[in-house]
Write a protein that holds these residues in place. Structure first.
Motif, short mmCIF file in Angstrom:
data_model
loop_
_atom_site.label_atom_id
_atom_site.label_comp_id
_atom_site.label_asym_id
_atom_site.label_seq_id
_atom_site.Cartn_x
_atom_site.Cartn_y
_atom_site.Cartn_z
N LEU A 115 0.83 -1.21 0.00
CA LEU A 115 0.00 0.00 0.00
C LEU A 115 0.86 1.26 0.00
CD1 LEU A 115 -2.83 1.24 0.18
CD2 LEU A 115 -2.56 1.24 2.66
N ALA A 116 1.85 1.32 0.90
CA ALA A 116 2.66 2.52 1.05
C ALA A 116 4.01 2.34 0.37
CB ALA A 116 2.85 2.84 2.53
N PRO A 117 4.72 3.43 0.07
CA PRO A 117 5.98 3.34 -0.66
C PRO A 117 7.15 2.98 0.24
CG PRO A 117 5.49 5.62 -0.20
CD PRO A 117 4.33 4.83 0.32
N THR A 118 8.30 2.78 -0.40
CA THR A 118 9.55 2.62 0.32
C THR A 118 10.17 3.99 0.55
OG1 THR A 118 9.93 0.49 -0.73
CG2 THR A 118 11.81 1.53 0.31
N ILE A 119 10.53 4.28 1.79
CA ILE A 119 11.16 5.56 2.13
C ILE A 119 12.64 5.31 2.37
CG2 ILE A 119 11.24 7.45 3.79
CD1 ILE A 119 8.26 7.02 4.24
N THR A 120 13.49 5.91 1.56
CA THR A 120 14.92 5.70 1.66
C THR A 120 15.63 7.05 1.73
OG1 THR A 120 15.28 5.70 -0.72
CG2 THR A 120 14.73 3.59 0.30
N GLY A 121 16.88 7.00 2.14
CA GLY A 121 17.69 8.22 2.23
C GLY A 121 18.55 8.20 3.47
N SER A 122 18.93 9.39 3.92
CA SER A 122 19.76 9.48 5.12
C SER A 122 18.88 9.54 6.35
CB SER A 122 20.65 10.73 5.05
OG SER A 122 19.86 11.91 4.92
N PHE A 123 19.36 8.94 7.44
CA PHE A 123 18.60 8.89 8.69
C PHE A 123 18.66 10.25 9.38
CE2 PHE A 123 18.60 8.06 13.34
CZ PHE A 123 17.27 7.65 13.44
N LEU A 124 17.47 10.78 9.69
CA LEU A 124 17.38 12.08 10.34
C LEU A 124 16.55 11.90 11.61
CD1 LEU A 124 18.27 15.02 9.78
CD2 LEU A 124 15.99 15.43 8.86
N PRO A 125 17.19 11.68 12.74
CA PRO A 125 16.44 11.31 13.95
C PRO A 125 15.74 12.50 14.59
CG PRO A 125 18.75 11.55 14.48
CD PRO A 125 18.64 11.75 12.99
N THR A 126 14.79 12.18 15.46
CA THR A 126 14.12 13.19 16.26
C THR A 126 15.01 13.56 17.44
OG1 THR A 126 11.99 12.26 15.67
CG2 THR A 126 12.04 13.66 17.60
N ASP A 127 15.11 14.87 17.72
CA ASP A 127 15.81 15.31 18.93
C ASP A 127 15.10 16.53 19.48
OD1 ASP A 127 16.59 17.43 17.32
OD2 ASP A 127 18.53 16.52 16.84
N ASP A 128 15.68 17.14 20.48
CA ASP A 128 15.03 18.28 21.13
C ASP A 128 14.87 19.47 20.18
OD1 ASP A 128 14.89 16.80 23.40
OD2 ASP A 128 16.76 17.61 24.26
N ASP A 129 15.69 19.51 19.14
CA ASP A 129 15.64 20.64 18.22
C ASP A 129 14.79 20.36 16.99
OD1 ASP A 129 17.35 22.19 19.81
OD2 ASP A 129 19.10 21.15 18.98
N GLY A 130 14.11 19.26 16.97
CA GLY A 130 13.25 18.94 15.84
C GLY A 130 13.87 17.87 14.97
N GLY A 131 13.20 17.57 13.86
CA GLY A 131 13.68 16.57 12.93
C GLY A 131 12.55 15.64 12.54
N ALA A 132 12.86 14.62 11.76
CA ALA A 132 11.86 13.66 11.33
C ALA A 132 11.29 12.92 12.53
CB ALA A 132 12.48 12.68 10.34
N HIS A 133 10.07 12.47 12.39
CA HIS A 133 9.40 11.80 13.51
C HIS A 133 9.84 10.34 13.57
CE1 HIS A 133 6.75 15.25 14.19
NE2 HIS A 133 6.77 15.38 12.88
N MET A 134 11.12 10.12 13.78
CA MET A 134 11.66 8.77 13.81
C MET A 134 12.64 8.64 14.96
SD MET A 134 12.35 7.70 9.86
CE MET A 134 11.01 7.50 8.70
N ALA A 135 12.78 7.42 15.43
CA ALA A 135 13.73 7.13 16.50
C ALA A 135 14.19 5.69 16.34
CB ALA A 135 13.08 7.34 17.87
N ILE A 136 15.31 5.36 16.99
CA ILE A 136 15.84 4.00 16.96
C ILE A 136 15.24 3.24 18.14
CG2 ILE A 136 17.91 2.59 17.10
CD1 ILE A 136 17.64 4.14 14.52
N SER A 137 14.47 2.21 17.85
CA SER A 137 13.85 1.42 18.91
C SER A 137 14.72 0.24 19.33
CB SER A 137 12.49 0.89 18.44
OG SER A 137 12.64 0.05 17.31
N ASP A 138 15.67 -0.15 18.49
CA ASP A 138 16.55 -1.27 18.82
C ASP A 138 17.84 -1.09 18.03
OD1 ASP A 138 17.52 -3.56 19.91
OD2 ASP A 138 16.24 -4.94 18.78
N GLY A 139 18.98 -1.41 18.64
CA GLY A 139 20.26 -1.22 17.97
C GLY A 139 20.71 0.23 18.07
N ARG A 140 21.29 0.73 16.99
CA ARG A 140 21.81 2.10 16.98
C ARG A 140 21.60 2.73 15.62
NH1 ARG A 140 26.51 2.06 14.07
NH2 ARG A 140 27.59 0.03 13.83
N ALA A 141 21.87 4.02 15.53
CA ALA A 141 21.75 4.75 14.27
C ALA A 141 22.89 4.37 13.34
CB ALA A 141 21.75 6.24 14.54
#
Length: 865
Positions: A115-141
């Motif tokens: 249904l939804a597309p593949t999202i690829t590119g560079s990882f842009l994590p969420t932090d206190d200053d903003g960013g994409a709504h993503m985080a690492i739930s397991d492992g590391r960046a």
């Protein structure tokens, strides 16, 4: 009143259990529909949240078409820093957006998003200053040049674990990518989404998606919460810093573009789910109302006796309504989690047929949960209230002699529904037979829906001749049992319609799409061999994106290959919108597929185009018109030299041009379709083996002959038929509950009738056989009428979609007879419990006892009082 209700509770156990089952099944069906709709909604929200900033800078056209333009010059780090200095910008961060990738599983299978597309590119994590709504739930960046993070569903489906190396296939001539999985990425708030995420470190993304060039192809901009600057002013200031090859959009525009990319599949999913939800809601309401009404009717004698003793209508109705309320609450509480599990099963089944609505079924919100509970409780209480408050004390008096009804009694609603079926057939005829009707598919869809709904209501009328025929045919073997069973089925049309509605609708829907699916497969196998030329074909399993032209060059050098022809598909921008363009060497396209130039001539040179007749009518373009398009950030004037019409069954982009129109502007030349013609003496197996070796360098490529090509085309046309089959299981269970409940209640209500039959000579086995035969008749008639209605509706849909890939009608007789057999099986399954209940009936001597049935029912509450 309460004491009397508790005293007679044991007499209503069967009816209460039946009513509870009806509520559970109904609420589960509604809960499943709501859960799947919530899954589609959260999928969209999750994809949008992962791609939408307050303001985003992206290559022009990339939001609406991934390959609309080639990569513009990257934005430098200084440009990103200058953007961050604009008043009102909280933070600006450079980002690299990637191409579409397809992970290859540990078993070597291609893992495609649905249904939804593949999202690829560079990882842009969420932090206190903003960013994409993503985080690492397991492992590391990701940090190294060969590291990647995936979303958990993709990681699980691919069969890999953290630390494993994953290979990604990609469209176009670029080689595959290998990377080590170092983490699991999750959306902020753990919102599920159907998209697949493959995010690399900045260095790796630059290598894979920018050919190692420094800089960024996107900027993620967060606006300060307390900013007083107008966003439009901020965009205007950014425009002075950003090259013209980039566009600056706000979050709403990104969200709209993302939803536009999902629109076709999302719309199909949502419309189908809403139709299924409304359908199951109607059936659920009828089933709950019917079983509750019979449960309350079981207490009519008790209620009337209490009224005769002086109880008010409210005091008599209160225990009945309390019982209905408790049943509604219990059934809803049990049905909701069952519906969630059912939604998960349906989603898994849809994924197997190529339509995944998402990954994790979301928990019902409080509003959705209350809606499910409300449906179960409100319908149950209203049905109970309607019958409980309609009892008068005179109903406890000895009944008047019954006036025999006509042998066949039909309600006005049943006859009206026959007219409804006729209207539906008329709509099908108007939309599919009358020439020149606009939107024939819409007429066909409306007519098919009216036919199915009308048939479900009109089943007693439409099925009466069959019931009578079975009664006559069974008379030599079953004697009076067959005749009486047939009369019992037809003398209660409303009961008959309610009992078989779910079966008729379920079988009708499946039969409709079975005819449509078979017609799609037949059309593909008839049209493609006539209009596509070649013995072997190389295509890509990706929906968009071509492959290296070297495949065609190597194939032409194989022994036994007489001729190789191919075409590619590129994308230009016209008026800011993507325009798909078929590109081929002049004079070669006609050797691949059939098409007719209806006005003008074929393309002979660069910057000349042909447009389809449909596109010409929609855009107002004519032969000789010239207009500008954007190719690789360059404005190009193209001229229309011809109007074409593709042959039936052939799908071509709306514009045809020469390859040089794009390659002269620096666009990489690709193929999307390669056709090989072999010499008569060639060894097809050997050529195919060699061709598979050539295509094996790209995991997305597949080698097919004409039959396999038609199979894949037919499978795409029949995907809806395969998916809708999943509804049949649910509706079959609802049908079994409906028929079983109707007959169980009838066994209790018709005790005097059964005892009279015993008194005139029928034994216990014959009475039970009569009840079982009624169930089989209901199931058989429901299956047969539903299948016939589905076949008519399927014919109408096929005619309405004749110009959209379904020109040939194919009736899958084996499958349709299987649906009729399913109706017989439903009848047999529904006969078990009523048959057992009939076997437990007491002997005929009770018919001689003094007193009416109402008096015998009133004995228990009298003792209790």
């Amino acid at each position: 009143m309460w004491k009397a209700s508790l005293h007679t509770l044991g007499n209503r156990v069967w009816q209460m259990l039946l009513c509870l089952c009806a509520i559970i099944i109904s609420v589960a069906a509604v809960s499943a529909a709501i859960s799947l709709n919530a899954l589609v909604r959260t999928t969209t929200e999750g994809v949008v949240a992962a791609t939408a900033a307050d303001i985003t800078v992206v290559p022009a056209g990339s939001l609406i078409a991934v390959d609309a333009v080639s990569a513009p010059p990257p934005l430098s780090a200084d440009t990103v820093a200058n953007v961050s200095e604009i008043p009102g910008v909280a933070r600006a961060r450079g980002q690299i957006r990637g191409d579409v990738l397809f992970p290859i599983t540990s078993d070597g299978e291609l893992l495609k998003p649905q249904l939804a597309p593949t999202i690829t590119g560079s990882f842009l994590p969420t932090d206190d200053d903003g960013g994409a709504h993503m985080a690492i739930s397991d492992g590391r960046a990701p940090e190294g040049e060969d590291e990647v993070v995936l979303d958990r569903p993709t990681l699980e489906r691919s069969g890999y674990e953290l630390g494993d190396t994953v290979t990604f296939a990609r469209t176009g001539p670029a080689p595959s990518i290998e990377a080590t999985v170092v983490g699991v990425v999750a959306l902020e708030g753990d919102r599920p989404a159907g998209a697949s995420y493959a995010l690399f470190s900045e260095a790796a993304a630059r290598t894979h998606f920018q050919a190692g060039r420094e800089g960024f192809n996107s900027i993620w901009v967060d606006v300060a919460d307390d900013a007083e600057v107008d966003v439009e002013v901020m965009v205007a200031e950014m425009r002075e810093l950003i090259a013209s090859e980039y566009q600056i959009v706000d979050g709403a525009q990104v969200a709209s573009a993302t939803q536009f990319q999902l629109y076709p599949r999302l719309t199909v999913a949502q419309v189908g789910l809403w139709v299924a939800g409304l359908l199951t809601l109607g059936i659920a309401a009828a089933l709950i109302s019917s079983t509750t009404a019979h449960l309350v009717a079981r207490r009519r004698g008790e209620a009337a006796f209490l009224r005769r003793l002086g109880a008010s209508p409210g005091r008599v109705a209160l225990p009945i309504l309390a019982e209905a309320l408790l049943l509604g609450l219990a059934g809803s509480a049990i049905g909701m989690p069952i519906g969630q599990a059912l939604a998960a099963e349906l989603n898994d089944l849809g994924r197997q047929h190529g339509l995944s609505l998402g990954t994790v079924i979301p928990a019902l919100s409080s509003t959705e949960a209350w809606l499910c509970v409300g449906i179960g409780v409100v319908i149950t209480v209203l049905a109970g209230h309607r019958h409980a408050t309609a009892v008068s004390f005179t109903q406890a008096l000895p009944p008047r002699p019954l006036i025999p009804r006509p042998r066949l009694h039909f309600s006005d609603a049943a006859w009206t529904s026959v007219g409804l079926v006729a209207v539906g057939v008329g709509l099908l005829a108007v939309g599919t037979i009358v020439p020149g009707m606009p939107l024939p598919w819409a007429w066909a869809l409306l007519g098919a829906g009216v036919v199915l709904v009308g048939t479900a209501i009109a089943t007693p009328v439409l099925g009466a001749p069959l019931v009578r025929l079975v009664g006559l045919l069974g008379r030599p073997a079953l004697r009076d049992v067959s005749t009486i069973a047939a009369r019992n089925v037809t003398r209660h049309p409303v009961r008959f319609a309610k009992a078989t509605a779910a079966l008729v609708l379920g079988v009708g829907l499946v039969a409709t799409f079975a005819v449509l699916g078979a017609s799609g497969r037949a059309s593909a196998h008839h049209d493609l061999p006539e209009n596509v030329h070649g013995d072997l074909f190389v295509t890509s399993s990706a929906d968009d994106g071509g492959f290296n032209r070297q495949v065609a060059e190597l194939a032409a050098a194989l022994p036994g290959v007489e001729r190789v022809a191919s075409y590619g598909v590129q994308t230009a921008l016209h008026g800011g919108d993507p325009l798909r363009v078929l590109v081929a060497a002049p004079g070669t396209l006609e050797s691949v597929v059939n098409y007719e130039v209806t006005d003008g001539r074929d393309v002979d040179a660069n910057d000349e185009i042909m447009i389809s007749a449909d596109h010409a009518a929609a855009s107002g373009l004519e032969r000789g018109n010239a207009f500008n398009v954007v190719v690789n950030q360059q404005r190009v004037e193209v001229r229309v030299v011809g109007i074409f019409q593709a042959a039936r069954g052939v799908e071509l982009p709306p514009v045809i041009s020469a390859r040089g129109t794009f390659t002269d502007r620096g666009v990489t030349d690709v193929d999307d379709f390669v056709a090989l013609e072999l010499a008569r003496a060639a060894d097809v197996g050997a050529v195919r083996t060699a061709l598979v070796d050539i295509a094996g360098t790209d995991p997305l490529l597949r080698v097919q002959d004409i039959d396999e090509l038609a199979d894949s085309r037919g499978a795409a046309l029949a995907a809806a038929a395969d998916t809708v089959d999943s509804l049949l299981t649910l509706l079959t269970w609802i049908a079994i509950i409906g028929i079983t409940g109707t007959l169980l209640i009838a066994v209790q209500e018709r005790k005097p009738e059964f005892r009279a039959l015993r008194l005139v000579g029928m034994d216990r086995i014959q009475v039970s056989a009569m009840v079982a035969l009624e169930a089989v008749l209901m199931g058989t008639v429901g299956g047969l009428v539903g299948t016939a209605a589905g076949a008519i509706a399927g014919w109408g849909l096929q005619r309405g979609l004749a110009t959209m890939g379904y020109p040939f009608l194919e009736i899958p007789w084996g499958g349709l007879w299987g649906l009729v057999g399913l109706g017989v099986l439903v009848g047999l399954a529904s006969a078990v419990l009523p048959l057992l209940a009939a076997l437990r009936l007491q002997g005929p001597y009770r018919i001689l006892h003094r007193g009416s049935a109402a008096q015998s029912v009133a004995e228990s509450p009298a003792n209790a009082v």
